[in-house]
Design a protein around this motif. Structure first.
Motif, mmCIF file in Angstrom:
data_model
loop_
_atom_site.group_PDB
_atom_site.id
_atom_site.type_symbol
_atom_site.label_atom_id
_atom_site.label_comp_id
_atom_site.label_asym_id
_atom_site.label_seq_id
_atom_site.Cartn_x
_atom_site.Cartn_y
_atom_site.Cartn_z
ATOM 1 N N PHE A 30 5.593 12.369 -7.803
ATOM 2 C CA PHE A 30 4.968 11.956 -6.533
ATOM 3 C C PHE A 30 4.306 13.189 -5.919
ATOM 4 O O PHE A 30 4.994 14.108 -5.462
ATOM 5 C CB PHE A 30 6.068 11.409 -5.618
ATOM 6 C CG PHE A 30 5.598 10.811 -4.324
ATOM 7 C CD1 PHE A 30 4.636 9.804 -4.288
ATOM 8 C CD2 PHE A 30 6.163 11.221 -3.119
ATOM 9 C CE1 PHE A 30 4.238 9.237 -3.086
ATOM 10 C CE2 PHE A 30 5.779 10.649 -1.911
ATOM 11 C CZ PHE A 30 4.809 9.660 -1.902
ATOM 12 N N GLU A 31 2.980 13.208 -5.905
ATOM 13 C CA GLU A 31 2.296 14.410 -5.407
ATOM 14 C C GLU A 31 2.304 14.421 -3.884
ATOM 15 O O GLU A 31 2.005 13.418 -3.245
ATOM 16 C CB GLU A 31 0.867 14.439 -5.935
ATOM 17 C CG GLU A 31 0.836 14.749 -7.423
ATOM 18 C CD GLU A 31 -0.569 14.839 -7.969
ATOM 19 O OE1 GLU A 31 -1.474 15.237 -7.215
ATOM 20 O OE2 GLU A 31 -0.747 14.502 -9.148
ATOM 21 N N ALA A 32 2.649 15.574 -3.337
ATOM 22 C CA ALA A 32 2.717 15.705 -1.875
ATOM 23 C C ALA A 32 2.322 17.131 -1.502
ATOM 24 O O ALA A 32 2.398 18.041 -2.335
ATOM 25 C CB ALA A 32 4.140 15.400 -1.395
ATOM 26 N N ALA A 33 1.890 17.313 -0.248
ATOM 27 C CA ALA A 33 1.418 18.634 0.194
ATOM 28 C C ALA A 33 2.535 19.672 0.095
ATOM 29 O O ALA A 33 3.686 19.376 0.413
ATOM 30 C CB ALA A 33 0.921 18.522 1.632
ATOM 31 N N HIS A 34 2.154 20.869 -0.348
ATOM 32 C CA HIS A 34 3.141 21.931 -0.535
ATOM 33 C C HIS A 34 3.265 22.821 0.697
ATOM 34 O O HIS A 34 2.279 23.092 1.377
ATOM 35 C CB HIS A 34 2.733 22.814 -1.723
ATOM 36 C CG HIS A 34 2.754 22.084 -3.033
ATOM 37 N ND1 HIS A 34 2.190 22.586 -4.170
ATOM 38 C CD2 HIS A 34 3.268 20.878 -3.378
ATOM 39 C CE1 HIS A 34 2.362 21.729 -5.169
ATOM 40 N NE2 HIS A 34 3.006 20.672 -4.695
ATOM 41 N N ASN A 51 5.251 14.544 4.764
ATOM 42 C CA ASN A 51 5.910 14.305 6.055
ATOM 43 C C ASN A 51 6.931 13.175 5.949
ATOM 44 O O ASN A 51 8.029 13.247 6.523
ATOM 45 C CB ASN A 51 4.876 13.960 7.131
ATOM 46 C CG ASN A 51 4.009 15.163 7.495
ATOM 47 O OD1 ASN A 51 4.304 16.280 7.075
ATOM 48 N ND2 ASN A 51 2.962 14.936 8.258
ATOM 49 N N ASN A 52 6.574 12.128 5.221
ATOM 50 C CA ASN A 52 7.491 10.997 5.047
ATOM 51 C C ASN A 52 8.759 11.441 4.309
ATOM 52 O O ASN A 52 9.883 11.098 4.706
ATOM 53 C CB ASN A 52 6.768 9.886 4.281
ATOM 54 C CG ASN A 52 7.682 8.731 3.932
ATOM 55 O OD1 ASN A 52 8.141 8.627 2.808
ATOM 56 N ND2 ASN A 52 7.981 7.881 4.896
ATOM 57 N N LEU A 53 8.580 12.233 3.266
ATOM 58 C CA LEU A 53 9.753 12.692 2.498
ATOM 59 C C LEU A 53 10.653 13.569 3.363
ATOM 60 O O LEU A 53 11.875 13.403 3.392
ATOM 61 C CB LEU A 53 9.299 13.496 1.276
ATOM 62 C CG LEU A 53 8.592 12.708 0.170
ATOM 63 C CD1 LEU A 53 7.985 13.660 -0.849
ATOM 64 C CD2 LEU A 53 9.583 11.763 -0.511
ATOM 65 N N LYS A 54 10.034 14.507 4.073
ATOM 66 C CA LYS A 54 10.843 15.441 4.876
ATOM 67 C C LYS A 54 11.558 14.712 6.016
ATOM 68 O O LYS A 54 12.726 14.977 6.295
ATOM 69 C CB LYS A 54 9.950 16.548 5.435
ATOM 70 C CG LYS A 54 9.526 17.555 4.394
ATOM 71 C CD LYS A 54 8.909 18.756 5.082
ATOM 72 C CE LYS A 54 7.652 19.162 4.383
ATOM 73 N NZ LYS A 54 6.912 20.199 5.093
ATOM 74 N N ALA A 55 10.851 13.789 6.663
ATOM 75 C CA ALA A 55 11.490 13.067 7.769
ATOM 76 C C ALA A 55 12.686 12.264 7.257
ATOM 77 O O ALA A 55 13.737 12.210 7.906
ATOM 78 C CB ALA A 55 10.476 12.152 8.453
ATOM 79 N N GLY A 56 12.540 11.668 6.071
ATOM 80 C CA GLY A 56 13.665 10.915 5.490
ATOM 81 C C GLY A 56 14.856 11.821 5.222
ATOM 82 O O GLY A 56 16.015 11.412 5.381
ATOM 83 N N PRO A 78 0.821 -1.209 0.000
ATOM 84 C CA PRO A 78 0.000 0.000 0.000
ATOM 85 C C PRO A 78 0.858 1.263 0.000
ATOM 86 O O PRO A 78 2.027 1.221 0.382
ATOM 87 C CB PRO A 78 -0.736 -0.112 1.330
ATOM 88 C CG PRO A 78 0.256 -0.798 2.228
ATOM 89 C CD PRO A 78 1.025 -1.743 1.360
ATOM 90 N N LEU A 79 0.227 2.363 -0.436
ATOM 91 C CA LEU A 79 0.887 3.662 -0.348
ATOM 92 C C LEU A 79 -0.196 4.696 -0.087
ATOM 93 O O LEU A 79 -1.219 4.707 -0.772
ATOM 94 C CB LEU A 79 1.623 3.956 -1.655
ATOM 95 C CG LEU A 79 2.582 5.136 -1.595
ATOM 96 C CD1 LEU A 79 3.725 4.883 -0.623
ATOM 97 C CD2 LEU A 79 3.149 5.406 -2.969
ATOM 98 N N THR A 80 0.035 5.541 0.876
ATOM 99 C CA THR A 80 -0.987 6.515 1.228
ATOM 100 C C THR A 80 -1.253 7.507 0.092
ATOM 101 O O THR A 80 -0.344 7.893 -0.627
ATOM 102 C CB THR A 80 -0.570 7.279 2.504
ATOM 103 O OG1 THR A 80 -1.551 8.269 2.776
ATOM 104 C CG2 THR A 80 0.761 7.969 2.338
ATOM 105 N N ASP A 81 -2.518 7.927 -0.019
ATOM 106 C CA ASP A 81 -2.889 8.987 -0.970
ATOM 107 C C ASP A 81 -2.844 10.348 -0.293
ATOM 108 O O ASP A 81 -2.988 11.369 -0.952
ATOM 109 C CB ASP A 81 -4.343 8.790 -1.450
ATOM 110 C CG ASP A 81 -4.437 7.644 -2.429
ATOM 111 O OD1 ASP A 81 -3.415 7.357 -3.074
ATOM 112 O OD2 ASP A 81 -5.522 7.047 -2.527
ATOM 113 N N ASP A 82 -2.717 10.341 1.020
ATOM 114 C CA ASP A 82 -2.789 11.604 1.761
ATOM 115 C C ASP A 82 -1.544 12.450 1.465
ATOM 116 O O ASP A 82 -0.421 12.056 1.810
ATOM 117 C CB ASP A 82 -2.872 11.275 3.261
ATOM 118 C CG ASP A 82 -2.984 12.520 4.128
ATOM 119 O OD1 ASP A 82 -2.639 13.619 3.627
ATOM 120 O OD2 ASP A 82 -3.392 12.406 5.288
#
Ligand code: SF4
Ligand code: SF4
Length: 679
Positions: free
Chosen positions: A211-215, A78-83, A68-72
């Motif tokens: 990869f779409e993510a919140a701005h 958050n996952n990208l930034k934490a990494g 699975p992969l979240t759509d949120d």
């Protein structure tokens, strides 16, 4: 050191309070502002091959979509930034890619920009060690680090199924400053780009992706004023304080952030080492033994992937592998004038290693027994350098907090430290060779040296109950090591004594928490010439390689009171333990009672994903999410620990399976000699 706990601060927020800055709807105009240029320096020729290598890895194949992969979009950002913060970026932002930000043709579908900001490391003050090597090198070092983080992040995004390309110094298709302004990392002040909390000494890199993510929003006009307030200065809320004295950033660079000079030194380590320590072939390591089938079919099959079977840990491997050929190289024909001063060299190399990102540095003469006796192919290794620069890489304070120690981030914690170590040691070895002295780096992928005896001799720690692990008073067991061997004259450090032998006598938390009971509850014995709490290396390797509910294992590190948020990382507790031996037992018990070493869910930032046939999927067996186990019976008498000393090792270079004789190993452990003075 922080004045305020950051236990409740999620990792994706990063070390600085960016979330408290005022935001605006539009980004400030760039005007004539431009990023500070990367200048030429004495270190530039050694950094350049690594930058070129990272740039060559900025693009690659895209794996099938993770499931699975979240759509949120917020969870994704958050996952990208934490990494990115896990990789020690100072700041990270996510934003759109405006058309005008492309230099040349836009990449189709690349709608998201992930921007990475790395502050320049401090430079030595006038007259301090390392000044010649590091003059004007800060921007280059920051650009190297930003490139490394961008390339790994792009690799991770491709591994979960999306197109991604890194944009780095020297290989860039976007206007990095425009992206940083758009996602609110940077603003413009007095015509110059400036980042809140960091100032104008920084470098940028980016990843563009589908990869779409919140701005994040651009910074508001009062962002810089807000960042200079008292709350940021004192680090309220657990953020990195602007007050440099608090975390050691005011200290001369060669001394590093941690006051190791306050720890007592001795002529010899606190554990006995006999005069006749046998040299070991590389084939004797239980991880190599697993590779050759000594531990059976399953460990053999899992050996190649156990630490890299998640999208995150896998994304480090291209860099780690590609750096191996750079570990050795030609030595300049003539030696630089003045490069024969052992004391000056030692301090300069320490400053250099700290600037490049090493957390703790020590130097020692290499004992013969630290050299492996034979290569993997069975050919002999003759010791070839006199001195070792030993560098410790912290495996990451916050992430360890959110982990059980044997879950789906454990492999990435190791790989991150191995990757960083290879980069730092490689640059240093190259720099030494350019000064006219032979040098080679020894990494986890390719080393002719056993690191543990060197960490011990270089005064970076004492042997602990975990056994084949040296423990440091400030970062505990939570580190990986990398070594540069060289003939450059270097003043050695002395071994340290902070009372750990007595502390580990009174504490057995690691032994209680080890999932496979590989750490002895009982006393130290003699093994291969060392006085040591000898762990069952077969059990440990088998568990790490075949762990189905996680990737590898480092639970002993996670639960030790000297680890992140462990009681002994509080300076007061550490000094009390050193000065008042009677407090060691109560401190170990207090650490347990305070539930230090349990999982802090606020710090869990990674997705539990396992790579199966090249695709990231939900792990079939689930996830190790264990808490502390106070109920476990401590029974030294009946614990089954096996010893496999030198004489039981497979022949050097053999490729046939040589299964360990466990019955014999148990007998040898039961009959192991006591250390001198305890017979
Ligand atoms: Fe036990 Fe894991 Fe530590 Fe090995 S790494 S000794 S299995 S806790
Ligand atoms: Fe020593 Fe306790 Fe840490 Fe184990 S957990 S290494 S016994 S201090």
């Amino acid at each position: 050191m922080r004045l305020f706990s950051n236990a409740k601060r999620p990792v994706h927020l990063g070390p600085y309070p960016l979330e408290r800055l005022p935001r605006a709807d539009t980004a400030p105009a760039t005007g004539t502002a431009s990023l500070p240029p990367v200048q030429d320096s004495a270190l530039a020729p050694s950094i350049a091959p690594y930058k070129q290598l990272f740039a060559s890895l900025r693009d690659g194949e895209i794996a099938p979509l993770a499931d699975p992969l979240t759509d949120d979009p917020v969870e994704r950002a958050n996952n990208l930034k934490a990494g990115i913060y896990f990789l020690d970026a100072d700041q990270a932002g996510v934003g759109p890619v405006p058309d005008k930000a492309w230099i040349g043709s836009p990449l189709p579908g690349h709608c998201t920009a992930i921007v990475i900001l790395v502050a320049h490391p401090p430079e030595p003050a006038a007259g301090e060690p390392g000044q010649e090597d590091l003059r004007q090198a800060a921007a280059d070092i920051a650009a190297l680090r930003a490139a490394e983080i961008a390339v790994i992040t792009a690799g991770y995004v491709r591994q979960i199924g999306f197109a991604a390309r890194a944009h780095v110094d020297g290989a860039c298709d976007v206007d990095l400053l425009a992206l940083a302004l758009t996602c609110g990392l940077v603003t413009v002040e007095d015509g110059k780009p400036v980042a809140p909390h960091v100032g104008n000494g920084f470098q940028l890199a980016a990843v563009t992706t589908g990869f779409e993510a919140a701005h994040d929003r651009p910074l508001g006009p009062t962002a810089m004023a807000t960042s200079r307030g008292a709350s940021a200065f004192f680090g309220i809320g657990g953020t990195r304080p602007g007050w440099k004295r608090l975390d050691g950033r005011h200290r001369p660079l060669h001394l590093g952030r941690y006051p190791m000079e306050k720890i007592a030194r001795r002529e010899t380590p606190t554990t006995h080492i006999s005069e006749h320590v046998p040299r070991m072939p590389k084939r004797a390591s239980f991880f190599t033994r697993a590779l050759h089938g000594d531990l059976g079919v399953k460990p053999k099959a899992e050996r190649a992937r156990f630490a890299i079977k998640t999208p995150s840990s896998f994304s480090y491997t291209p860099l780690i592998r590609a750096m191996v050929p750079l570990q050795t190289g030609e030595t300049a024909q003539s030696q630089s004038p003045g490069s024969d001063n052992a004391a000056a060299n030692a301090d300069a190399m320490k400053a250099l290693a700290h600037a490049l990102g090493g957390d703790m540095i020590g130097i020692c003469t290499i004992p013969d027994y630290a050299w492996y006796s034979h290569h993997d192919d069975g050919s002999e290794i003759a010791p070839y350098h006199r001195n070792a620069i030993v560098i410790l890489i912290d495996q990451g304070f916050e992430t360890m907090e959110g982990a059980s120690g044997d879950d789906w981030i454990s492999g990435a914690q190791s790989m991150r430290a191995y990757m960083r170590g290879a980069e730092i040691a490689g640059v240093i070895a190259d720099h030494i060779r350019r000064k006219g002295w032979a040098a080679r780096s020894h990494t986890n992928f390719d080393s002719d040296l056993l690191h543990i005896p060197l960490v011990l001799q270089a005064g970076l720690g004492e042997l602990s109950r975990i056994g084949e692990l040296v423990l440091n008073p400030f970062v505990g067991p939570r580190f990986k090591s990398v070594v540069v061997s060289t003939d450059m004259p270097l003043r050695p450090d002395k071994p340290i004594d902070f009372g750990l032998q007595d502390f580990c006598e009174k504490c057995n938390k690691c032994a209680r928490e080890c999932p496979c009971s590989a750490i002895p509850f009982g006393p130290k014995t003699m093994f291969n010439g060392y006085e040591i709490w000898k762990p069952d290396a077969e059990k440990c390797a088998r568990y790490r390689v075949t762990n189905q509910k996680g990737s590898a294992c480092g639970r002993c590190m996670k639960t030790c009171p000297f680890n992140a948020e462990g009681l002994m990382t509080e300076r007061l507790a550490l000094w009390a333990s050193i000065r008042f031996p009677g407090l060691r037992g109560p401190l170990a018990r207090l650490d347990d009672r305070l539930r230090r070493g349990a999982i802090n869910p606020v710090k869990k930032w990674w997705f539990d994903l396992e790579l199966v046939d090249g695709r990231a999927v939900a792990p079939k067996a689930g996830t190790n999410a264990r808490s502390l186990d106070f109920s476990r019976k401590i029974d030294a008498e009946n614990q089954k620990i096996a010893h496999y000393p030198f004489e039981t090792a497979p022949p050097p270079g053999s490729t046939e399976p040589h299964p360990p004789d466990r019955k014999d190993g148990l007998r040898r452990a039961a009959e192991a000699a006591k250390p001198p003075g305890e017979e």
